[in-house]
Enzyme design. Structure first.
Site, PDB file in Angstrom:
ATOM      1  N   GLU A 158      16.739   9.296   5.801  1.00 49.93           N
ATOM      2  CA  GLU A 158      16.177   8.048   5.244  1.00 49.93           C
ATOM      3  C   GLU A 158      16.660   7.806   3.814  1.00 49.93           C
ATOM      4  OE1 GLU A 158      11.895   7.929   5.703  1.00 49.93           O
ATOM      5  OE2 GLU A 158      11.976   8.897   7.658  1.00 49.93           O
TER       6      GLU A 158
ATOM      7  N   GLU B 173       6.291  14.520   8.577  1.00 46.71           N
ATOM      8  CA  GLU B 173       5.465  14.749   7.373  1.00 46.71           C
ATOM      9  C   GLU B 173       4.178  15.545   7.623  1.00 46.71           C
ATOM     10  OE1 GLU B 173       4.997  10.822   5.706  1.00 46.71           O
ATOM     11  OE2 GLU B 173       7.143  10.459   5.666  1.00 46.71           O
TER      12      GLU B 173
HETATM   13  O1  G3I Z   1       4.557  -6.314  10.580  1.00 47.27           O
HETATM   14  C1  G3I Z   1       3.438  -6.564   9.725  1.00 47.27           C
HETATM   15  C2  G3I Z   1       3.277  -8.014   9.538  1.00 47.27           C
HETATM   16  O2  G3I Z   1       2.946  -8.608  10.764  1.00 47.27           O
HETATM   17  C3  G3I Z   1       2.173  -8.245   8.497  1.00 47.27           C
HETATM   18  O3  G3I Z   1       2.073  -9.600   8.215  1.00 47.27           O
HETATM   19  C4  G3I Z   1       2.495  -7.510   7.182  1.00 47.27           C
HETATM   20  C5  G3I Z   1       1.402  -7.667   6.143  1.00 47.27           C
HETATM   21  O4  G3I Z   1       1.253  -6.528   5.365  1.00 47.27           O
HETATM   22  O5  G3I Z   1       2.628  -6.164   7.482  1.00 47.27           O
HETATM   23  C6  G3I Z   1       3.696  -5.890   8.395  1.00 47.27           C
HETATM   24  O6  G3I Z   1       3.741  -4.538   8.634  1.00 47.27           O
HETATM   25  C7  G3I Z   1       4.277  -3.717   7.613  1.00 47.27           C
HETATM   26  C8  G3I Z   1       5.492  -3.001   8.162  1.00 47.27           C
HETATM   27  O7  G3I Z   1       5.947  -2.062   7.222  1.00 47.27           O
HETATM   28  C9  G3I Z   1       6.635  -3.950   8.494  1.00 47.27           C
HETATM   29  O8  G3I Z   1       7.090  -4.579   7.347  1.00 47.27           O
HETATM   30  C10 G3I Z   1       3.204  -2.723   7.205  1.00 47.27           C
HETATM   31  O9  G3I Z   1       2.143  -3.401   6.561  1.00 47.27           O
HETATM   32  C11 G3I Z   1       3.778  -1.671   6.302  1.00 47.27           C
HETATM   33  O10 G3I Z   1       2.819  -0.655   6.102  1.00 47.27           O
HETATM   34  C12 G3I Z   1       5.002  -1.057   6.955  1.00 47.27           C
HETATM   35  O11 G3I Z   1       5.541  -0.133   6.055  1.00 47.27           O
HETATM   36  C13 G3I Z   1       6.480   0.792   6.598  1.00 47.27           C
HETATM   37  C14 G3I Z   1       5.979   2.213   6.315  1.00 47.27           C
HETATM   38  O12 G3I Z   1       6.957   3.150   6.685  1.00 47.27           O
HETATM   39  C15 G3I Z   1       4.710   2.530   7.093  1.00 47.27           C
HETATM   40  O13 G3I Z   1       4.956   2.511   8.480  1.00 47.27           O
HETATM   41  C16 G3I Z   1       7.818   0.534   5.945  1.00 47.27           C
HETATM   42  O14 G3I Z   1       8.343  -0.715   6.375  1.00 47.27           O
HETATM   43  C17 G3I Z   1       8.797   1.656   6.301  1.00 47.27           C
HETATM   44  O15 G3I Z   1       9.972   1.512   5.541  1.00 47.27           O
HETATM   45  C18 G3I Z   1       8.174   3.002   5.986  1.00 47.27           C
HETATM   46  O16 G3I Z   1       9.070   4.006   6.412  1.00 47.27           O
HETATM   47  C19 G3I Z   1       8.700   5.349   6.091  1.00 47.27           C
HETATM   48  C20 G3I Z   1       9.188   6.234   7.228  1.00 47.27           C
HETATM   49  O17 G3I Z   1       8.685   5.769   8.455  1.00 47.27           O
HETATM   50  C21 G3I Z   1       8.790   7.691   6.989  1.00 47.27           C
HETATM   51  N1  G3I Z   1       9.259   8.146   5.696  1.00 47.27           N
HETATM   52  C22 G3I Z   1       8.888   7.296   4.549  1.00 47.27           C
HETATM   53  C23 G3I Z   1       9.329   5.869   4.778  1.00 47.27           C
HETATM   54  C24 G3I Z   1       9.014   4.997   3.585  1.00 47.27           C
HETATM   55  O18 G3I Z   1       7.633   4.925   3.385  1.00 47.27           O
END
Ligand code: G3I
Length: 376
Positions: free
Chosen positions: A283, A168
């Site tokens: 994705e 991105e």
């Molecule tokens: O693991 C922590 C947990 O310990 C905590 O209690 C909780 C509270 O908010 O957060 C958890 O982490 C989250 C993580 O996902 C695991 O669930 C993060 O807050 C959250 O920001 C994270 O979001 C991910 C996001 O990327 C940012 O990294 C999504 O799961 C994931 O599906 C998403 O994937 C992205 C691709 O990498 C790139 N393209 C877009 C796609 C969708 O946004």
């Protein structure tokens, strides 16, 4: 050239799968027996028959902690990608520490089941650890980025199918030259950070296909068309400068309210092919936040999007991998607060329902995979 026998086989498989899907889609309340999607009926078996890679984003804790999830993933996929476990935030608890536990779990699971793995990702403006802002400066950013890539790509050297090296980097809305996204990497390293990341990745591990991955480049809406052009210009420039890039990832987070992807994306894929690049659908999912109607009506609309999109993409010979962003509605980022449906009902965005039964989207995806031979 296809033989008559191949034609008949493809037609028969397509007709049988399609009949199953239509039957399943018509059933409300899913009271009838669940169609068997194991073994020869799995998505993986259909993809293997066409030399395609199919798979999904996975969560290590579920692979080790939920046998049903692990069984479904290994039955339906020949390639996996960590949803979060290889991001900086997961790997870098402190500036001087790496934690590979989640990433190692996925690579070990894949290896035990003979599956491939995509790495996601080495450089992104999101999922950056909390210590980053106070630690990374213009003076040390190059060194920190290259050291990270050497360590992470080096650890999995020879084990990965591909790496999303940079994720991105383009965002015309940032208003910067060449459509570059305003990001800490651009600010701290400078505009050559993309080239630097790819060159370092190749040095660390010559094996994986080095991929540039981006979203909102699927439809012919003006902003997506503009973004696609900027991605193309970035990649063209990289090729010209001799930067090692092998593939472009089209994330494919589709939305039911958006226009269907079409000519613009097809031309983009073909132009990349002319440059000798592969394209991966990295994705795929369908955000149905705005979709109204009964569950079976919603399922049918979602399935149609899977069918049309994947059919279009696998007709292009340089598209050889299709991964969904998760496998079951039980675990999808689209059920997070930002994407939740206004009626509070869970999203039905992935090929398997929250209870692990196959959704119409599964059959649509499988049918689309079966068009691969017919489309070539
Ligand atoms: O693991 C922590 C947990 O310990 C905590 O209690 C909780 C509270 O908010 O957060 C958890 O982490 C989250 C993580 O996902 C695991 O669930 C993060 O807050 C959250 O920001 C994270 O979001 C991910 C996001 O990327 C940012 O990294 C999504 O799961 C994931 O599906 C998403 O994937 C992205 C691709 O990498 C790139 N393209 C877009 C796609 C969708 O946004």
């Amino acid at each position: 050239m296809k033989t008559r026998r191949e034609f008949l086989r493809v037609a028969a498989v397509g007709a049988a799968a399609s009949a199953t899907q239509h039957l399943w889609a018509e059933q409300t309340g899913r009271t009838a027996a669940v169609p068997d999607v194991s073994g020869a009926n799995s998505l993986q078996a259909h993809a293997d028959a066409h030399g395609l890679l199919v798979g999904c984003a996975v969560v290590p804790e579920k692979l080790t902690g939920e046998p049903e999830y692990a069984g479904l993933v290994s039955a339906q996929s020949n390639i996996l990608v960590p949803e979060n476990a290889m991001k900086w935030k997961a790997l870098r608890p402190a500036p001087d520490k790496f934690n590979f536990s989640g990433a190692d779990t996925i690579v070990a699971f894949a290896s035990a089941h003979g599956r491939k793995v995509r790495g996601h990702n080495l450089c992104w403006h999101v999922a950056i650890p909390d210590w980053f802002a106070a630690t990374v400066t213009k003076d040390n950013a190059r060194q920190i980025l290259t050291e990270h890539i050497r360590t992470v790509a080096g650890r999995y050297a020879g084990k990965l199918h591909s790496w999303d090296v940079v994720n991105e980097a383009i965002d015309p809305k940032s208003g910067l030259p060449n459509g570059m996204r305003k990001s800490p990497w651009l600010e701290l390293v400078g505009p050559d950070y993309v080239d630097l990341a790819f060159r370092t990745a190749r040095e660390a591990d010559p094996a994986p296909l080095l991929t540039y991955n981006d979203y909102a480049i699927e439809t012919d809406a003006p902003d997506e068309t503009e973004k696609r052009e900027a991605v193309l210009a970035l990649v063209r420039g990289m090729k010209k400068r001799g930067v090692p890039i092998d593939a472009v990832g089209v994330q494919s987070h589709l939305k039911t309210q958006n226009p269907a992807p079409g000519k613009g994306l097809r031309d983009f894929v073909r132009e990349l092919r002319q440059m000798g690049l592969r394209v991966f659908v990295t994705e795929l999912d369908v955000d149905e936040k705005k979709l109204e109607g009964s569950e079976s009506e919603r399922d049918a609309a979602i399935a149609r999007i899977y069918r049309d999109y994947v059919t279009m993409m696998v007709a292009e010979p340089n598209v050889d991998a299709v991964l969904t962003w998760g496998i079951t509605d039980r675990y999808t980022w689209l059920n997070g607060p930002k994407w939740a449906r206004p009626d509070g009902k869970p999203q039905r965005c992935l090929p398997f329902y929250a209870d692990y039964e196959p959704a119409p989207a599964f059959f649509a995806l499988r049918d689309a995979v079966d068009t691969r031979l017919a489309g070539r």
